[in-house]
Structures are given as C-alpha cells and as structure tokens.
Design a protein around this motif. Structure first.
Motif, PDB file in Angstrom:
ATOM      1  N   PHE A 191       0.974  -1.113  -0.064  1.00 32.52           N
ATOM      2  CA  PHE A 191      -0.161   0.087  -0.151  1.00 32.52           C
ATOM      3  C   PHE A 191       1.002   1.359   0.071  1.00 32.52           C
ATOM      4  N   GLY A 192       1.794   1.229   0.860  1.00 29.39           N
ATOM      5  CA  GLY A 192       2.730   2.503   0.969  1.00 29.39           C
ATOM      6  C   GLY A 192       3.504   2.633  -0.055  1.00 29.39           C
ATOM      7  N   SER A 193       4.073   1.760  -0.769  1.00 26.53           N
ATOM      8  CA  SER A 193       4.686   1.862  -2.181  1.00 26.53           C
ATOM      9  C   SER A 193       3.935   2.411  -3.174  1.00 26.53           C
ATOM     10  N   LEU A 194       2.628   1.845  -3.257  1.00 27.84           N
ATOM     11  CA  LEU A 194       1.888   2.039  -4.496  1.00 27.84           C
ATOM     12  C   LEU A 194       1.450   3.783  -4.033  1.00 27.84           C
ATOM     13  N   TYR A 195       0.899   4.084  -2.743  1.00 29.97           N
ATOM     14  CA  TYR A 195       0.594   5.322  -2.373  1.00 29.97           C
ATOM     15  C   TYR A 195       1.613   6.419  -2.511  1.00 29.97           C
ATOM     16  N   TYR A 196       2.732   6.026  -2.283  1.00 23.37           N
ATOM     17  CA  TYR A 196       3.779   7.194  -2.353  1.00 23.37           C
ATOM     18  C   TYR A 196       4.513   7.208  -3.701  1.00 23.37           C
ATOM     19  N   ALA A 197       4.071   6.295  -4.483  1.00 16.48           N
ATOM     20  CA  ALA A 197       4.374   6.391  -5.976  1.00 16.48           C
ATOM     21  C   ALA A 197       3.890   7.502  -6.486  1.00 16.48           C
ATOM     22  N   ALA A 198       2.647   7.876  -6.111  1.00 16.35           N
ATOM     23  CA  ALA A 198       1.761   9.341  -6.779  1.00 16.35           C
ATOM     24  C   ALA A 198       2.698  10.548  -6.408  1.00 16.35           C
ATOM     25  N   ASP A 199       3.384  10.235  -5.294  1.00 17.55           N
ATOM     26  CA  ASP A 199       4.181  11.521  -4.781  1.00 17.55           C
ATOM     27  C   ASP A 199       5.586  11.711  -5.586  1.00 17.55           C
ATOM     28  N   LEU A 200       6.240  10.377  -5.582  1.00 21.38           N
ATOM     29  CA  LEU A 200       7.447  10.300  -5.972  1.00 21.38           C
ATOM     30  C   LEU A 200       7.884   9.952  -7.315  1.00 21.38           C
ATOM     31  N   GLU A 201       6.970   9.248  -8.082  1.00 19.57           N
ATOM     32  CA  GLU A 201       7.225   9.007  -9.396  1.00 19.57           C
ATOM     33  C   GLU A 201       8.550   8.208  -9.728  1.00 19.57           C
ATOM     34  N   TRP A 232     -11.728   6.314   3.111  1.00 20.77           N
ATOM     35  CA  TRP A 232     -10.614   5.669   3.288  1.00 20.77           C
ATOM     36  C   TRP A 232     -10.093   5.101   1.827  1.00 20.77           C
ATOM     37  N   ASN A 233     -11.095   4.745   1.261  1.00 19.33           N
ATOM     38  CA  ASN A 233     -10.763   3.760  -0.249  1.00 19.33           C
ATOM     39  C   ASN A 233     -10.586   5.150  -0.922  1.00 19.33           C
ATOM     40  N   ALA A 234     -11.145   5.930  -1.058  1.00 21.94           N
ATOM     41  CA  ALA A 234     -11.051   7.118  -1.968  1.00 21.94           C
ATOM     42  C   ALA A 234      -9.591   7.835  -1.559  1.00 21.94           C
ATOM     43  N   ARG A 235      -8.999   7.949  -0.360  1.00 16.33           N
ATOM     44  CA  ARG A 235      -7.692   8.483  -0.139  1.00 16.33           C
ATOM     45  C   ARG A 235      -6.681   7.931  -1.124  1.00 16.33           C
ATOM     46  N   PHE A 236      -6.860   6.614  -1.498  1.00 12.89           N
ATOM     47  CA  PHE A 236      -5.913   5.909  -2.070  1.00 12.89           C
ATOM     48  C   PHE A 236      -6.022   6.590  -3.688  1.00 12.89           C
ATOM     49  N   TRP A 237      -7.266   6.284  -4.173  1.00 12.68           N
ATOM     50  CA  TRP A 237      -7.531   6.257  -5.355  1.00 12.68           C
ATOM     51  C   TRP A 237      -7.559   7.698  -6.109  1.00 12.68           C
ATOM     52  N   ASP A 238      -7.910   8.657  -5.050  1.00 18.31           N
ATOM     53  CA  ASP A 238      -7.850  10.077  -5.473  1.00 18.31           C
ATOM     54  C   ASP A 238      -6.366  10.338  -5.739  1.00 18.31           C
ATOM     55  N   LYS A 239      -5.425   9.954  -5.101  1.00 18.72           N
ATOM     56  CA  LYS A 239      -4.183  10.145  -5.297  1.00 18.72           C
ATOM     57  C   LYS A 239      -3.435   9.418  -6.524  1.00 18.72           C
ATOM     58  N   PHE A 240      -3.729   8.082  -6.373  1.00 15.46           N
ATOM     59  CA  PHE A 240      -2.877   7.348  -7.423  1.00 15.46           C
ATOM     60  C   PHE A 240      -3.553   7.464  -8.752  1.00 15.46           C
ATOM     61  N   GLY A 241      -4.942   7.552  -8.665  1.00 15.48           N
ATOM     62  CA  GLY A 241      -5.517   7.666  -9.828  1.00 15.48           C
ATOM     63  C   GLY A 241      -5.572   8.830 -10.900  1.00 15.48           C
ATOM     64  N   LYS A 242      -4.905   9.697 -10.262  1.00 11.68           N
ATOM     65  CA  LYS A 242      -4.416  10.872 -11.014  1.00 11.68           C
ATOM     66  C   LYS A 242      -3.387  10.882 -11.811  1.00 11.68           C
ATOM     67  N   LYS A 243      -2.448  10.048 -11.641  1.00 14.47           N
ATOM     68  CA  LYS A 243      -0.846  10.055 -12.159  1.00 14.47           C
ATOM     69  C   LYS A 243      -1.204   9.240 -13.669  1.00 14.47           C
ATOM     70  N   GLU A 244      -0.253   9.406 -14.442  1.00 21.28           N
ATOM     71  CA  GLU A 244       0.136   8.795 -15.519  1.00 21.28           C
ATOM     72  C   GLU A 244       1.207   7.858 -15.530  1.00 21.28           C
ATOM     73  N   PHE A 245       2.166   8.175 -14.569  1.00 20.56           N
ATOM     74  CA  PHE A 245       3.323   7.201 -14.346  1.00 20.56           C
ATOM     75  C   PHE A 245       4.000   7.002 -15.801  1.00 20.56           C
ATOM     76  N   ALA A 246       4.300   7.955 -16.500  1.00 19.04           N
ATOM     77  CA  ALA A 246       5.108   7.792 -17.736  1.00 19.04           C
ATOM     78  C   ALA A 246       6.217   7.142 -17.798  1.00 19.04           C
ATOM     79  N   LYS A 247       7.035   7.200 -16.914  1.00 17.57           N
ATOM     80  CA  LYS A 247       8.367   6.502 -16.646  1.00 17.57           C
ATOM     81  C   LYS A 247       8.538   5.358 -15.458  1.00 17.57           C
ATOM     82  N   THR A 248       7.281   4.924 -15.231  1.00 19.49           N
ATOM     83  CA  THR A 248       7.299   3.975 -13.690  1.00 19.49           C
ATOM     84  C   THR A 248       6.926   2.690 -14.230  1.00 19.49           C
TER      85      THR A 248
END
Length: 183
Positions: free
Chosen positions: A40-50, A100-116
């Motif tokens: 969870f932490g790895s996926l969640y913070y991927a949105a911040d750290l790309e 609590w469900n939305a907390r993850f998806w609101d953050k993670f769901g907005k990213k394209e992760f072009a280089k991940t």
C-alpha cells in the motif's frame, strides 16, 4: 500502511527525498517496494515520488473495504485496522469506509506514471483486498506505465514463498533493465 495525517505523509516523502538527495539519486533511480501493508505504502507514495519502479506483492488499495470485511472474512485478525479506519477515515460508518478507499484512488488515480514500471504479484482469491488487482491492472493499463503482473492461486497469506520469489526476481530484472548502462 504509512498512512495518516498530512504532516506524517509529508514527512515520509521528505525522508525519502532527503535520502535520494544524500545519495545523489533522482526519483528515476528510486524503487519503491513492499509486501502486503508495505505494498500500500509503495503504491500510495508512487504518486508523490514518481519512481523508476514499484515492486509489490499482495497489494492493498481499498483499505476501507478491507477493514469493513475483516469481521466476516478474517475474524480476529488485524483488528488495529479498525483504529486506522477511525483515525484516517474519520469514523467507522460507510462514509468513512468510502473516504479511506478514496484516499488512495484520489491520489494514485490522477497519475500517468509515464516513466514508472510496476511489478505486481497478487493472490487470485485475496481475502483481504480482493478488489485491489481488479482496480490496479485496468487503471495502470490506461496510463503510460509499464506493467508486469503475476497471479497466484490462493488467499492473501497462501503461497507467500512464490510471491516472495517473484518479488525478488523483479528486483533483479528491473535493476538490469534500468541500470545496466549506468554502471
């Protein structure tokens, strides 16, 4: 789950960024990884750290649903998640579960992760978060991320040996792919 107040979450990101700076690494040389709660932490913070890559096994993404289902699916296990639901979700009703469900998806769901690159091993009948992979794969398939996924028969804590072996293999593969030219 490395989830909490905005202050705590900013400190987590800050600590990782501080370590990257100290080592002289960019976010494209960062691999976030974890199993189960750590996933969870790895996926969640991927949105911040790309990061360059995210390697996870037995992921959680829908913590509200997971906590709400524990009484029926895994009675007597991980009861501290109810405290987390109250602290992070703001209660124990359906609205808190959805928040609590939305907390993850609101953050993670907005990213394209072009280089991940994402490497995800999962249990096909996961009884903690059975919706994680059903939501992660379609979401990531619609981004610019590269996705490697492997499913294993069983519930969340079944066949951990195979999940762990696949998890470590992905480290070797992604380090080879991403860093062979640098060193």
């Amino acid at each position: 789950f490395y989830s909490g107040s905005q202050e705590l979450e900013n400190q987590v990101v800050g600590a990782i960024q501080e370590a990257l700076d100290y080592l002289g690494f960019s976010h494209q040389e960062l691999i976030l990884s974890g199993l189960s709660m750590g996933a969870f932490g790895s996926l969640y913070y991927a949105a911040d750290l790309e990061p360059y890559a995210v390697i996870v096994g037995k992921p959680f993404t829908n913590l509200g649903d997971t906590t709400a289902a524990l009484k029926l699916k895994r009675p007597g296990e991980f009861e501290t998640s109810a405290d987390m639901l109250r602290n992070v979700g703001g209660g124990s009703d359906q609205e808190a579960i959805d928040r609590w469900n939305a907390r993850f998806w609101d953050k993670f769901g907005k990213k394209e992760f072009a280089k991940t690159d994402f490497a995800i091993a999962y249990m096909e009948q996961d009884d903690y978060d059975g919706l994680a992979i059903q939501r992660l794969i379609p979401h990531l398939a619609n981004t610019q991320a590269t996705l490697y996924a492997k499913g294993y028969e069983g519930r969340h804590n079944d066949n951990s040996r195979s999940i762990n072996k696949w998890f470590m293999t992905q480290y070797h593969k992604l380090l080879e792919i991403g860093f062979e030219r640098k060193f």
